[in-house]
Design a protein around this motif. Sequence first.
Motif, PDB file in Angstrom:
ATOM      1  N   ASP A  39      42.391 -31.157   7.612  1.00 22.87           N
ATOM      2  CA  ASP A  39      43.222 -29.959   7.578  1.00 22.87           C
ATOM      3  C   ASP A  39      44.602 -30.230   8.182  1.00 22.87           C
ATOM      4  O   ASP A  39      45.067 -29.527   9.073  1.00 22.87           O
ATOM      5  N   GLY A  40      45.241 -31.321   7.709  1.00 23.91           N
ATOM      6  CA  GLY A  40      46.583 -31.657   8.186  1.00 23.91           C
ATOM      7  C   GLY A  40      46.615 -32.231   9.578  1.00 23.91           C
ATOM      8  O   GLY A  40      47.542 -31.956  10.354  1.00 23.91           O
ATOM      9  N   SER A  41      45.622 -33.058   9.922  1.00 25.56           N
ATOM     10  CA  SER A  41      45.567 -33.652  11.268  1.00 25.56           C
ATOM     11  C   SER A  41      46.810 -34.489  11.544  1.00 25.56           C
ATOM     12  O   SER A  41      47.334 -35.171  10.656  1.00 25.56           O
ATOM     13  N   LYS A  58      33.239 -38.973   1.890  1.00 18.51           N
ATOM     14  CA  LYS A  58      34.374 -38.694   1.009  1.00 18.51           C
ATOM     15  C   LYS A  58      35.343 -37.823   1.795  1.00 18.51           C
ATOM     16  O   LYS A  58      34.946 -36.816   2.375  1.00 18.51           O
ATOM     17  N   ILE A  59      36.608 -38.233   1.811  1.00 21.58           N
ATOM     18  CA  ILE A  59      37.593 -37.476   2.582  1.00 21.58           C
ATOM     19  C   ILE A  59      38.667 -36.933   1.655  1.00 21.58           C
ATOM     20  O   ILE A  59      39.145 -37.623   0.757  1.00 21.58           O
ATOM     21  N   PHE A  60      38.999 -35.675   1.872  1.00 19.57           N
ATOM     22  CA  PHE A  60      40.045 -35.007   1.108  1.00 19.57           C
ATOM     23  C   PHE A  60      41.043 -34.412   2.096  1.00 19.57           C
ATOM     24  O   PHE A  60      40.702 -34.139   3.247  1.00 19.57           O
ATOM     25  N   HIS A  61      42.251 -34.207   1.625  1.00 15.85           N
ATOM     26  CA  HIS A  61      43.318 -33.741   2.522  1.00 15.85           C
ATOM     27  C   HIS A  61      43.885 -32.417   2.017  1.00 15.85           C
ATOM     28  O   HIS A  61      43.982 -32.183   0.815  1.00 15.85           O
ATOM     29  N   GLN A  62      44.241 -31.557   2.970  1.00 14.71           N
ATOM     30  CA  GLN A  62      44.925 -30.314   2.632  1.00 14.71           C
ATOM     31  C   GLN A  62      45.994 -30.034   3.676  1.00 14.71           C
ATOM     32  O   GLN A  62      45.970 -30.547   4.787  1.00 14.71           O
ATOM     33  N   LYS A  63      46.970 -29.223   3.297  1.00 11.48           N
ATOM     34  CA  LYS A  63      47.943 -28.729   4.264  1.00 11.48           C
ATOM     35  C   LYS A  63      47.206 -27.891   5.290  1.00 11.48           C
ATOM     36  O   LYS A  63      46.221 -27.248   4.956  1.00 11.48           O
ATOM     37  N   ASN A  64      47.666 -27.900   6.519  1.00 12.77           N
ATOM     38  CA  ASN A  64      46.971 -27.151   7.567  1.00 12.77           C
ATOM     39  C   ASN A  64      46.835 -25.678   7.185  1.00 12.77           C
ATOM     40  O   ASN A  64      47.830 -24.969   7.039  1.00 12.77           O
ATOM     41  N   SER A  65      45.592 -25.258   6.989  1.00 10.64           N
ATOM     42  CA  SER A  65      45.318 -23.897   6.515  1.00 10.64           C
ATOM     43  C   SER A  65      44.201 -23.221   7.280  1.00 10.64           C
ATOM     44  O   SER A  65      43.852 -22.078   6.978  1.00 10.64           O
ATOM     45  N   GLY A  66      43.594 -23.917   8.246  1.00  9.49           N
ATOM     46  CA  GLY A  66      42.536 -23.323   9.044  1.00  9.49           C
ATOM     47  C   GLY A  66      41.141 -23.722   8.595  1.00  9.49           C
ATOM     48  O   GLY A  66      40.943 -24.259   7.495  1.00  9.49           O
ATOM     49  N   ALA A  67      40.181 -23.432   9.481  1.00  9.18           N
ATOM     50  CA  ALA A  67      38.797 -23.872   9.261  1.00  9.18           C
ATOM     51  C   ALA A  67      38.162 -23.224   8.040  1.00  9.18           C
ATOM     52  O   ALA A  67      37.392 -23.863   7.313  1.00  9.18           O
ATOM     53  N   ALA A  69      39.526 -22.180   5.164  1.00  9.11           N
ATOM     54  CA  ALA A  69      40.000 -22.827   3.940  1.00  9.11           C
ATOM     55  C   ALA A  69      39.443 -24.238   3.824  1.00  9.11           C
ATOM     56  O   ALA A  69      39.076 -24.680   2.726  1.00  9.11           O
ATOM     57  N   ALA A  70      39.358 -24.947   4.954  1.00  7.30           N
ATOM     58  CA  ALA A  70      38.832 -26.312   4.920  1.00  7.30           C
ATOM     59  C   ALA A  70      37.362 -26.320   4.508  1.00  7.30           C
ATOM     60  O   ALA A  70      36.943 -27.135   3.663  1.00  7.30           O
ATOM     61  N   ARG A  71      36.562 -25.433   5.098  1.00 11.55           N
ATOM     62  CA  ARG A  71      35.145 -25.375   4.720  1.00 11.55           C
ATOM     63  C   ARG A  71      34.991 -24.953   3.253  1.00 11.55           C
ATOM     64  O   ARG A  71      34.163 -25.506   2.530  1.00 11.55           O
ATOM     65  N   ASN A  72      35.770 -23.980   2.831  1.00  6.62           N
ATOM     66  CA  ASN A  72      35.690 -23.523   1.441  1.00  6.62           C
ATOM     67  C   ASN A  72      36.046 -24.645   0.476  1.00  6.62           C
ATOM     68  O   ASN A  72      35.370 -24.843  -0.546  1.00  6.62           O
ATOM     69  N   ASN A  73      37.103 -25.391   0.773  1.00  6.19           N
ATOM     70  CA  ASN A  73      37.477 -26.515  -0.082  1.00  6.19           C
ATOM     71  C   ASN A  73      36.403 -27.585  -0.084  1.00  6.19           C
ATOM     72  O   ASN A  73      36.123 -28.209  -1.115  1.00  6.19           O
ATOM     73  N   GLY A  74      35.795 -27.799   1.076  1.00  5.49           N
ATOM     74  CA  GLY A  74      34.717 -28.777   1.162  1.00  5.49           C
ATOM     75  C   GLY A  74      33.554 -28.414   0.261  1.00  5.49           C
ATOM     76  O   GLY A  74      32.975 -29.269  -0.429  1.00  5.49           O
ATOM     77  N   VAL A  75      33.203 -27.134   0.229  1.00  2.00           N
ATOM     78  CA  VAL A  75      32.120 -26.683  -0.643  1.00  2.00           C
ATOM     79  C   VAL A  75      32.513 -26.845  -2.114  1.00  2.00           C
ATOM     80  O   VAL A  75      31.690 -27.218  -2.954  1.00  2.00           O
ATOM     81  N   ASN A  76      33.761 -26.606  -2.431  1.00  5.75           N
ATOM     82  CA  ASN A  76      34.211 -26.791  -3.811  1.00  5.75           C
ATOM     83  C   ASN A  76      34.064 -28.234  -4.271  1.00  5.75           C
ATOM     84  O   ASN A  76      33.776 -28.500  -5.446  1.00  5.75           O
ATOM     85  N   PHE A  77      34.249 -29.174  -3.372  1.00  3.59           N
ATOM     86  CA  PHE A  77      34.098 -30.597  -3.706  1.00  3.59           C
ATOM     87  C   PHE A  77      32.641 -31.059  -3.660  1.00  3.59           C
ATOM     88  O   PHE A  77      32.311 -32.144  -4.141  1.00  3.59           O
ATOM     89  N   ALA A  78      31.764 -30.259  -3.073  1.00  5.24           N
ATOM     90  CA  ALA A  78      30.363 -30.654  -2.894  1.00  5.24           C
ATOM     91  C   ALA A  78      29.651 -30.779  -4.248  1.00  5.24           C
ATOM     92  O   ALA A  78      29.863 -29.972  -5.151  1.00  5.24           O
ATOM     93  N   THR A  79      28.772 -31.766  -4.342  1.00  3.79           N
ATOM     94  CA  THR A  79      28.012 -31.973  -5.585  1.00  3.79           C
ATOM     95  C   THR A  79      26.547 -31.593  -5.432  1.00  3.79           C
ATOM     96  O   THR A  79      25.825 -31.542  -6.420  1.00  3.79           O
ATOM     97  N   ALA A  80      26.089 -31.315  -4.207  1.00  2.77           N
ATOM     98  CA  ALA A  80      24.678 -30.994  -3.974  1.00  2.77           C
ATOM     99  C   ALA A  80      24.412 -29.513  -4.199  1.00  2.77           C
ATOM    100  O   ALA A  80      25.329 -28.678  -4.203  1.00  2.77           O
ATOM    101  N   LYS A  81      23.142 -29.182  -4.354  1.00  2.15           N
ATOM    102  CA  LYS A  81      22.740 -27.781  -4.487  1.00  2.15           C
ATOM    103  C   LYS A  81      22.892 -27.048  -3.166  1.00  2.15           C
ATOM    104  O   LYS A  81      23.232 -25.859  -3.135  1.00  2.15           O
ATOM    105  N   TYR A  82      22.650 -27.749  -2.048  1.00  2.00           N
ATOM    106  CA  TYR A  82      22.713 -27.130  -0.721  1.00  2.00           C
ATOM    107  C   TYR A  82      23.847 -27.735   0.086  1.00  2.00           C
ATOM    108  O   TYR A  82      24.076 -28.949   0.059  1.00  2.00           O
ATOM    109  N   VAL A  83      24.553 -26.882   0.833  1.00  2.99           N
ATOM    110  CA  VAL A  83      25.612 -27.351   1.720  1.00  2.99           C
ATOM    111  C   VAL A  83      25.173 -27.105   3.164  1.00  2.99           C
ATOM    112  O   VAL A  83      24.612 -26.061   3.492  1.00  2.99           O
ATOM    113  N   ALA A  84      25.404 -28.094   3.999  1.00  2.00           N
ATOM    114  CA  ALA A  84      25.126 -27.993   5.430  1.00  2.00           C
ATOM    115  C   ALA A  84      26.456 -28.145   6.161  1.00  2.00           C
ATOM    116  O   ALA A  84      27.246 -29.045   5.833  1.00  2.00           O
ATOM    117  N   PHE A  85      26.710 -27.262   7.109  1.00  2.00           N
ATOM    118  CA  PHE A  85      28.000 -27.254   7.797  1.00  2.00           C
ATOM    119  C   PHE A  85      27.906 -28.010   9.120  1.00  2.00           C
ATOM    120  O   PHE A  85      26.905 -27.932   9.834  1.00  2.00           O
TER     121      PHE A  85
END
Length: 313
Positions: A39-41, A58-67, A69-85
Amino acid sequence: MPFFSIVIPLYNKEDYISDCLKSALNQDFDDYEIIIIDDGSTDNSVRIIKTFLSSKIKIFHQKNSGASAARNNGVNFATAKYVAFLDADDIWKNNHLNCLKASISLHPKAGLYANNYCIKHNKDHIVPAKINIVNNTKQPIIIEDFFKASLCDTIVWTSAAAMEKSKFIDYGMFNPIYLSSQDLDLWIRIALNEPIVFNPEITMIYDKSIDGSLGKFEDNAARFILFNSFTAYEKDNLYLKKYLDIKRYGLALRTKINGETNIYKDTLTTINYNNLNFKQKTLLKTPTFLLQSLNKIRPYIIRSKIYLYLFKS
């Protein structure tokens, strides 16, 4: 397709991300991927991640937008049926994913799955979360009342939770307008509609010792909106009202310490004081200067149990 996608939001956690990733990579259950959203570290967090030579990461980058948005984007990139935070400063025990998998196998239709956890107040004081349920089994159970169970510590801690990706999306994900407590908002929405499964096995450690002070500046105006966004449900749900009043107490204390007078006064009008204990009522009546003084010396007394006793609900 892996069984789990582990979603880690990352912002300037160079002191913690290595231990966090080691705990994720050392799971007994091996069918998963790790999705990290930077998240823009601006520190060395990303450089540290790149030292881990694992195809799971797998690492993806975004402009600093907060936790959120970061979690939501992470789920969008997820390929599994279940997401664990997993937050970048929390730690999993080796059995964490195994226990989540056991809960899913026993109760495949649930809205949300949560494992038990410990809270690290300081290096010498690590205690199990205080969950308000009577449980005589080691098996995952369906929680009858999320709000009653969470009157002390919440029964669902984000880094101990998992759910179906499709349900996460259907519920609208984490609301990005909330800079904090966005997980609480989502868990309430789920708890009002679907069963939540709790595994009593302790599988993760929430490091509360690295949080800011009780009076740190947050978006308390948004917190006020969040805590009052379920008023229609509170009328007919005794424990939801009590649960939210305890949250409002915490908000009132924060805003009193911070000098956010308007939010403090508005928050007080929303609380049923019968839902607070003697200590909570006393702290709300304590003069502001004294609360501020206690908060200033917090870094020096946090290692003792005195502070924990004073400010723990």
